[in-house]
Design a protein around this motif. Structure first.
Motif, PDB file in Angstrom:
ATOM      1  N   VAL A   1      51.882  28.322  55.548  1.00 56.99           N
ATOM      2  CA  VAL A   1      51.305  27.796  54.304  1.00 56.99           C
ATOM      3  C   VAL A   1      49.856  27.370  54.530  1.00 56.99           C
ATOM      4  N   GLY A   2      49.628  26.689  55.660  1.00 55.93           N
ATOM      5  CA  GLY A   2      48.267  26.267  55.985  1.00 55.93           C
ATOM      6  C   GLY A   2      47.339  27.465  56.099  1.00 55.93           C
ATOM      7  N   ALA A   3      47.806  28.492  56.807  1.00 53.01           N
ATOM      8  CA  ALA A   3      46.983  29.703  56.975  1.00 53.01           C
ATOM      9  C   ALA A   3      46.700  30.349  55.620  1.00 53.01           C
ATOM     10  N   GLY A   4      47.738  30.415  54.789  1.00 54.04           N
ATOM     11  CA  GLY A   4      47.583  31.039  53.469  1.00 54.04           C
ATOM     12  C   GLY A   4      46.630  30.271  52.581  1.00 54.04           C
ATOM     13  N   LEU A   5      46.775  28.936  52.584  1.00 50.80           N
ATOM     14  CA  LEU A   5      45.902  28.124  51.721  1.00 50.80           C
ATOM     15  C   LEU A   5      44.451  28.175  52.190  1.00 50.80           C
ATOM     16  N   LEU A   6      44.247  28.161  53.520  1.00 46.76           N
ATOM     17  CA  LEU A   6      42.871  28.247  54.021  1.00 46.76           C
ATOM     18  C   LEU A   6      42.245  29.604  53.686  1.00 46.76           C
ATOM     19  N   ALA A   7      43.057  30.659  53.772  1.00 47.82           N
ATOM     20  CA  ALA A   7      42.545  31.987  53.383  1.00 47.82           C
ATOM     21  C   ALA A   7      42.185  31.971  51.896  1.00 47.82           C
ATOM     22  N   GLY A   8      43.046  31.322  51.089  1.00 47.88           N
ATOM     23  CA  GLY A   8      42.782  31.216  49.643  1.00 47.88           C
ATOM     24  C   GLY A   8      41.503  30.459  49.369  1.00 47.88           C
ATOM     25  N   ILE A   9      41.247  29.408  50.161  1.00 53.40           N
ATOM     26  CA  ILE A   9      40.021  28.621  49.953  1.00 53.40           C
ATOM     27  C   ILE A   9      38.783  29.439  50.326  1.00 53.40           C
ATOM     28  N   ASN A  10      38.887  30.240  51.388  1.00 51.74           N
ATOM     29  CA  ASN A  10      37.782  31.144  51.747  1.00 51.74           C
ATOM     30  C   ASN A  10      37.425  32.053  50.574  1.00 51.74           C
ATOM     31  N   LEU A  11      38.462  32.657  50.013  1.00 50.99           N
ATOM     32  CA  LEU A  11      38.243  33.586  48.894  1.00 50.99           C
ATOM     33  C   LEU A  11      37.702  32.852  47.681  1.00 50.99           C
ATOM     34  N   ALA A  12      38.300  31.677  47.391  1.00 56.43           N
ATOM     35  CA  ALA A  12      37.867  30.930  46.207  1.00 56.43           C
ATOM     36  C   ALA A  12      36.423  30.461  46.355  1.00 56.43           C
ATOM     37  N   LEU A  13      36.037  30.064  47.577  1.00 61.75           N
ATOM     38  CA  LEU A  13      34.646  29.649  47.789  1.00 61.75           C
ATOM     39  C   LEU A  13      33.686  30.805  47.515  1.00 61.75           C
ATOM     40  N   ALA A  14      34.057  31.982  48.019  1.00 56.71           N
ATOM     41  CA  ALA A  14      33.207  33.158  47.791  1.00 56.71           C
ATOM     42  C   ALA A  14      33.133  33.471  46.297  1.00 56.71           C
ATOM     43  N   LEU A  15      34.267  33.386  45.605  1.00 54.08           N
ATOM     44  CA  LEU A  15      34.281  33.653  44.168  1.00 54.08           C
ATOM     45  C   LEU A  15      33.423  32.640  43.410  1.00 54.08           C
ATOM     46  N   VAL A  16      33.528  31.364  43.807  1.00 49.59           N
ATOM     47  CA  VAL A  16      32.723  30.329  43.148  1.00 49.59           C
ATOM     48  C   VAL A  16      31.232  30.578  43.410  1.00 49.59           C
ATOM     49  N   GLY A  17      30.906  30.956  44.652  1.00 45.80           N
ATOM     50  CA  GLY A  17      29.516  31.269  44.973  1.00 45.80           C
ATOM     51  C   GLY A  17      29.010  32.418  44.123  1.00 45.80           C
ATOM     52  N   ALA A  18      29.825  33.465  44.018  1.00 43.26           N
ATOM     53  CA  ALA A  18      29.447  34.625  43.198  1.00 43.26           C
ATOM     54  C   ALA A  18      29.303  34.210  41.739  1.00 43.26           C
ATOM     55  N   TYR A  19      30.208  33.362  41.272  1.00 43.30           N
ATOM     56  CA  TYR A  19      30.156  32.905  39.879  1.00 43.30           C
ATOM     57  C   TYR A  19      28.867  32.113  39.616  1.00 43.30           C
ATOM     58  N   LEU A  20      28.521  31.222  40.555  1.00 40.80           N
ATOM     59  CA  LEU A  20      27.313  30.402  40.353  1.00 40.80           C
ATOM     60  C   LEU A  20      26.054  31.266  40.314  1.00 40.80           C
ATOM     61  N   MET A  21      26.066  32.360  41.103  1.00 36.85           N
ATOM     62  CA  MET A  21      24.897  33.251  41.089  1.00 36.85           C
ATOM     63  C   MET A  21      24.829  34.041  39.790  1.00 36.85           C
ATOM     64  N   VAL A  22      25.984  34.494  39.337  1.00 37.64           N
ATOM     65  CA  VAL A  22      26.023  35.404  38.184  1.00 37.64           C
ATOM     66  C   VAL A  22      26.026  34.650  36.858  1.00 37.64           C
ATOM     67  N   SER A  23      26.606  33.438  36.830  1.00 36.15           N
ATOM     68  CA  SER A  23      26.838  32.767  35.544  1.00 36.15           C
ATOM     69  C   SER A  23      25.579  32.553  34.689  1.00 36.15           C
ATOM     70  N   PRO A  24      24.397  32.256  35.263  1.00 34.11           N
ATOM     71  CA  PRO A  24      23.233  32.100  34.378  1.00 34.11           C
ATOM     72  C   PRO A  24      22.896  33.379  33.606  1.00 34.11           C
ATOM     73  N   THR A  25      23.274  34.538  34.164  1.00 35.32           N
ATOM     74  CA  THR A  25      22.947  35.793  33.486  1.00 35.32           C
ATOM     75  C   THR A  25      24.076  36.256  32.557  1.00 35.32           C
ATOM     76  N   MET A  26      25.202  35.542  32.593  1.00 41.63           N
ATOM     77  CA  MET A  26      26.309  35.909  31.700  1.00 41.63           C
ATOM     78  C   MET A  26      26.055  35.308  30.330  1.00 41.63           C
ATOM     79  N   GLU A  27      26.612  35.963  29.306  1.00 44.88           N
ATOM     80  CA  GLU A  27      26.491  35.400  27.962  1.00 44.88           C
ATOM     81  C   GLU A  27      27.619  34.415  27.760  1.00 44.88           C
ATOM     82  N   SER A  28      27.286  33.257  27.150  1.00 40.58           N
ATOM     83  CA  SER A  28      28.318  32.235  26.989  1.00 40.58           C
ATOM     84  C   SER A  28      29.406  32.697  26.032  1.00 40.58           C
ATOM     85  N   ALA A  29      29.050  33.526  25.046  1.00 43.18           N
ATOM     86  CA  ALA A  29      30.070  33.984  24.099  1.00 43.18           C
ATOM     87  C   ALA A  29      30.745  35.260  24.569  1.00 43.18           C
ATOM     88  N   GLU A  30      30.190  35.868  25.651  1.00 46.14           N
ATOM     89  CA  GLU A  30      30.726  37.121  26.221  1.00 46.14           C
ATOM     90  C   GLU A  30      30.999  38.145  25.133  1.00 46.14           C
TER      91      GLU A  30
END
Lengths: 474, 215
Positions: B186-215
C-alpha cells in the motif's frame, strides 16, 4: 458490500464522472449536492455490520461490512466512526450548497467530492501510518480548486505544494522512527529525534509559523469561496491526522512534552494570526490570517486533550469548535465572494462604504468574522467559553497570551466593520444583492446566531466525536 | 554483479544526474536526466525490495517525466517561457529575457552550493546511516544527495516545471530511504500515486493559464 465502498470508493468514482460531465455546470452542482446529502443521510441512519431489511420481496437484507482489505492493510468504518462521516459529508454538502451562487469554477464539485473520499480514507485506513499519504493526495486535489483553468496560479500554491510534500516525507520518517523507538523491546532508543521530526513535519503541513506564508498569499489571489473551502477542509483533515498521532503516542513517557509542543504551536499561531490581521489592509488576506489564528485555536483545544483525564468532556472541546467554524467560514466566504465580484480588489480603499450598497453581504461578513473571534451570542462563543475556561485553569500563561491574539483578531474585525460602513461621501442605503445570495446569507447569519444561543442542540453530538479519535483507555 | 558495487555505481549515477539537473534549466535535458535518475532509483530500491515492487518506482517515475514532457512539448507558450528563463532562472529575473548570466556567477553559485551540500552529507553520513538501522552508506548517500540537491533546486526557481522536477527529485531520494524501512504494498502504491499526481499537478499549473475557464 462494505462501508468503505460506500463512503470512499463511490464518491471517488462519482467525482470522476462529474469531472467528465463538467460542461453541464448546473447538472454537476445538482448531482454533487445530491450525492453528498445522500452520503450524509446514510452515515447518519445506516447501521454498519447489522442487516437492514429493505422490505422488497425477494431482495435479501442489506449488510454493510466494516472492513475493506487492500494489500495487507484495510479501510475500517465502524458504527463508532459514523459521526465523523456525518460531519465530513455534511460539511462538504454545506460548501457545495453555496458554490454555484458564489460563482466558483466548475472543477470545485468533482475535486471537492474526491477530497471528501480521500479525507474519509485518511481517517479510516488501518494501520494509520499511511494516512499522511492520503492527506497529501487531499492537498494535491486542492490545487484545481485554488487555481482554476484560465487564470495564472496563485503565488503561494507552489510553496503550499512544497511544504505539504516535504512535511509528508518528514512525518513518514518520524512515524517509522517513533514506532521503532517505542516498540523496540530489547533496546528502546530515545524518541527525541522522532518527536522533533514529527513536530517539524506538522509545522510544515499545517502552516505553523514560520511556514505560514502560503496561507495569506493564496487567500489574496484565489476566489474567496474556494480559498475558504480549502482553508476549512484541509486543516480539519490535518487536525484529524494529528489527533491520530497524539492518540498513538499519548501513553508514552514523552506525552506531556508532545502536548506542550502542540499548545505552544497553537499560541504562536494565534498570536501571529491576530497580529498580522490587525495590520492588514486587504479583506482576503485578513481571511488568510484569520485561518492562521483558527488553526492556532484548534491546536490549543487539541493540546487540552492530553492535559485532562481521558474520557473527560473537555476532550470534546476541539470537536465542538468545528461546526460553528464551518458555518462562520461559509458565510464569510459567501459574503466576501459577493463583495469581490463588485469591486476591483478587496483592499480597504476599494471596499470602503460598500455596506451602503450591499448591506446583507456586509452584515453576513461582520457576523461571521465576529463569530470566528468568539464574540458573545454568536456560533463559536459556547465552545470558546469552554476552551478559555479550561486553558486558563490548566496553562494560564499560554491562555493569557493566546487570548491576546484573539483580542487582536477581534480588533481587526472591528476595523473591517468600520471600513465597510465608512463611506467617503453621503450615500443612501440600498439592497443590491439579488437572486438566492441574500437568502443564503440571511439563513447563514441566522444559523450563526442560533448556534451561539442554543448550543444544547448540537454540542453533545460534536463532543461525542472525541471518542473516535481519542481512546479512553490504554 | 556484486550488490555493493551496484550500489556504489548507482550512487555515482544519482549524484551526477541530480547535479546536472541542478545546473541545467533546459527542459529536454531535465526530463532525460529525470528519466535516467529513476533508473538509478530503481537499481537502489532493488536492494531492499523484490524486483516486481521496485519496478513500480521506475514506471511511476517515467510516467511522471512523460506527463511533464507532454505538457511542455504540446504547448508553445510554455516552451517559450521555459526557454526565456533557462539562462538565469531566479525569482527576480524570471520574466526578464535580457538578463543573462553573462559571467557564469549563477552557475558558479549553484556548483558551490552543491559542493557544500555534498560536504554536509558526507560529514553526517555515518550517524545518519546508523540512525537508519545501518543501511549501506552509499545507499544513504544516493538518497540524501537527491534530497539535498532537489531541495536546493526548489529554492532557486519559481517555475512550476522546474519546481516539480526538483520536488520529484527530492521525493525520489526519500523513496530510496523509505524503501529500506517499509516493505508494504500500500505504501509503495500510494507513493507511486503521489509521484504521478505531483507530475499531473505540475502539468496542470503550467497549462491552466492557457486553458479557457468555460472550456
Amino acid at each position: 458490500m462494505s462501508a468503505p465502498l460506500v463512503w470512499i470508493f463511490f464518491p471517488g468514482v462519482a467525482s470522476i464522472l462529474l469531472y467528465i460531465f463538467r460542461h453541464w455546470e448546473r447538472l454537476i452542482h445538482f448531482f454533487g449536492i445530491l450525492i453528498v446529502v445522500i452520503l450524509t443521510l446514510l452515515a447518519w441512519q445506516m447501521p454498519i455490520d447489522q442487516p437492514v431489511v429493505l422490505g422488497i420481496p425477494g431482495v435479501p437484507p442489506l449488510l454493510l461490512q466494516e472492513s475493506f482489505p487492500i494489500f495487507g492493510q484495510e479501510f475500517l468504518i465502524t458504527a463508532k466512526s459514523q459521526p465523523a462521516l456525518v460531519f465530513i459529508y455534511l460539511a462538504i454538502s454545506m460548501w457545495f450548497g453555496g458554490a454555484l451562487i458564489a460563482g466558483v469554477d466548475r472543477l470545485f464539485i468533482p475535486a471537492g467530492l474526491a477530497i471528501a473520499a480521500l479525507l474519509t480514507a485518511s481517517i479510516t485506513i488501518q494501520p494509520p501510518t499511511f494516512s499522511i499519504l492520503l492527506v497529501e493526495m487531499v492537498a494535491l486535489f486542492c490545487v484545481p480548486i485554488l487555481s482554476p483553468p484560465g487564470k495564472r496560479y496563485p503565488r503561494g500554491i507552489l510553496r503550499f505544494l512544497i511544504f505539504q510534500t516535504l512535511g509528508m516525507m518528514i512525518i513518514l520518517l518520524a512515524d517509522w522512527n517513533l514506532g521503532f523507538s517505542f516498540l523496540a523491546i530489547e533496546n528502546p532508543s530515545s524518541p527525541g529525534i522522532g518527536l522533533a521530526l514529527l513536530g517539524l513535519g506538522f509545522a510544515l503541513i499545517m502552516g505553523i509559523f514560520p511556514f505560514h506564508s502560503w496561507i495569506p498569499m493564496i487567500a489574496e489571489e484565489t476566489h474567496p469561496y474556494a480559498a475558504a473551502f480549502v482553508f476549512f477542509i484541509y486543516p480539519t483533515s490535518l487536525f484529524f491526522l494529528l489527533l491520530n498521532y497524539l492518540n498513538t503516542y499519548s501513553l508514552s513517557s514523552s506525552a506531556q512534552l508532545i502536548y506542550s509542543m502542540v499548545s505552544y504551536g497553537g499560541l504562536v499561531m494565534t498570536l501571529v494570526g491576530g497580529l498580522w490581521a490587525l495590520f492588514e489592509r486587504n479583506l482576503s488576506r485578513i481571511l488568510g490570517f484569520s485561518v492562521i489564528a483558527e488553526i492556532g485555536i484548534g491546536l490549543l483545544a487539541i493540546s487540552l486533550t492530553g492535559m485532562v483525564p481521558r474520557g473527560s468532556a473537555v476532550t470534546g472541546i476541539f470537536f465542538a469548535l468545528l461546526f460553528p467554524q464551518l458555518v462562520s467560514f461559509a458565510v464569510w466566504a459567501l459574503a466576501l465572494s459577493i463583495i469581490a465580484s463588485k469591486v476591483p480588489d478587496l483592499s480597504y480603499r476599494s471596499v470602503r462604504g460598500i455596506a451602503y450598497q450591499y448591506p446583507i453581504a456586509t452584515a453576513g461578513l461582520v457576523f461571521a468574522s465576529f463569530s470566528l473571534a468568539g464574540a458573545p451570542f454568536l456560533a463559536s462563543f459556547p465552545s470558546f467559553f469552554a476552551l478559555w475556561s479550561e486553558l486558563v485553569s490548566i496553562i494560564p500563561t499560554v491562555a493569557g497570551m493566546a487570548l491576546l491574539g484573539v483580542v487582536l483578531l477581534f480588533t481587526s474585525y472591528l476595523r473591517v466593520a468600520a471600513v465597510l460602513v465608512m463611506s467617503p461621501e453621503p450615500t443612501q442605503w440600498q439592497i443590491s444583492e439579488n437572486g438566492l445570495k441574500p437568502v443564503l446569507l440571511v439563513l447563514g447569519t441566522i444559523a450563526i446566531i442560533v448556534l451561539g444561543n442554543a448550543p444544547q442542540f448540537y454540542m453533545e453530538l460534536l463532543t461525542n466525536l472525541a471518542s473516535i479519535f481519542i481512546s479512553t483507555g490504554p | 554483479m556484486d550488490s555493493e558495487l551496484v550500489i556504489l555505481l548507482t550512487a555515482i549515477l544519482l549524484t551526477l544526474t541530480s547535479l546536472v539537473l541542478l545546473l541545467t534549466y533546459d527542459w529536454r535535458t531535465s526530463l532525460v536526466l529525470l528519466a535516467i535518475q529513476y533508473i538509478g532509483v530503481f537499481l537502489m530500491v532493488m536492494n531492499a525490495w523484490p524486483m516486481a515492487m521496485s519496478v513500480t518506482k521506475l514506471i511511476s517515475g517515467w510516467i511522471a517525466s512523460a506527463v511533464l514532457g507532454m505538457s511542455v512539448s504540446g504547448n508553445p507558450e510554455i516552451r517559450s517561457m521555459l526557454n526565456i528563463n533557462e539562462n538565469f532562472p531566479t525569482n527576480e529575473n524570471e520574466n526578464n529575457p535580457s538578463h543573462k548570466d553573462r559571467f557564469g556567477f549563477g552557475l558558479a553559485f549553484r556548483v558551490f552550493s552543491a559542493v557544500l551540500i555534498g560536504l554536509t552529507i558526507a560529514s553526517r553520513l555515518e550517524p545518519i546511516t546508523e540512525w537508519l538501522l545501518g543501511i549501506n552508506p552509499f545507499y544513504t548517500w544516493g538518497a540524501l544527495i537527491l534530497i539535498g540537491l532537489g531541495l536546493l533546486k526548489i529554492g532557486l526557481t519559481t517555475q512550476p516545471f522546474h519546481v516539480m522536477v526538483a520536488l520529484l527529485t527530492a521525493l525520489a531520494g526519500f523513496e530510496i530511504i523509505y524503501a529500506a524501512l517499509d516493505l508494504s504494498l500500500v505504501g509503495a502504491g500510494l507513493l507511486a500515486g503521489i509521484n504521478l499526481a505531483l507530475a499531473l499537478v505540475g502539468a496542470y499549473l503550467m497549462v491552466s493559464p492557457t486553458m479557457e475557464s468555460a472550456e
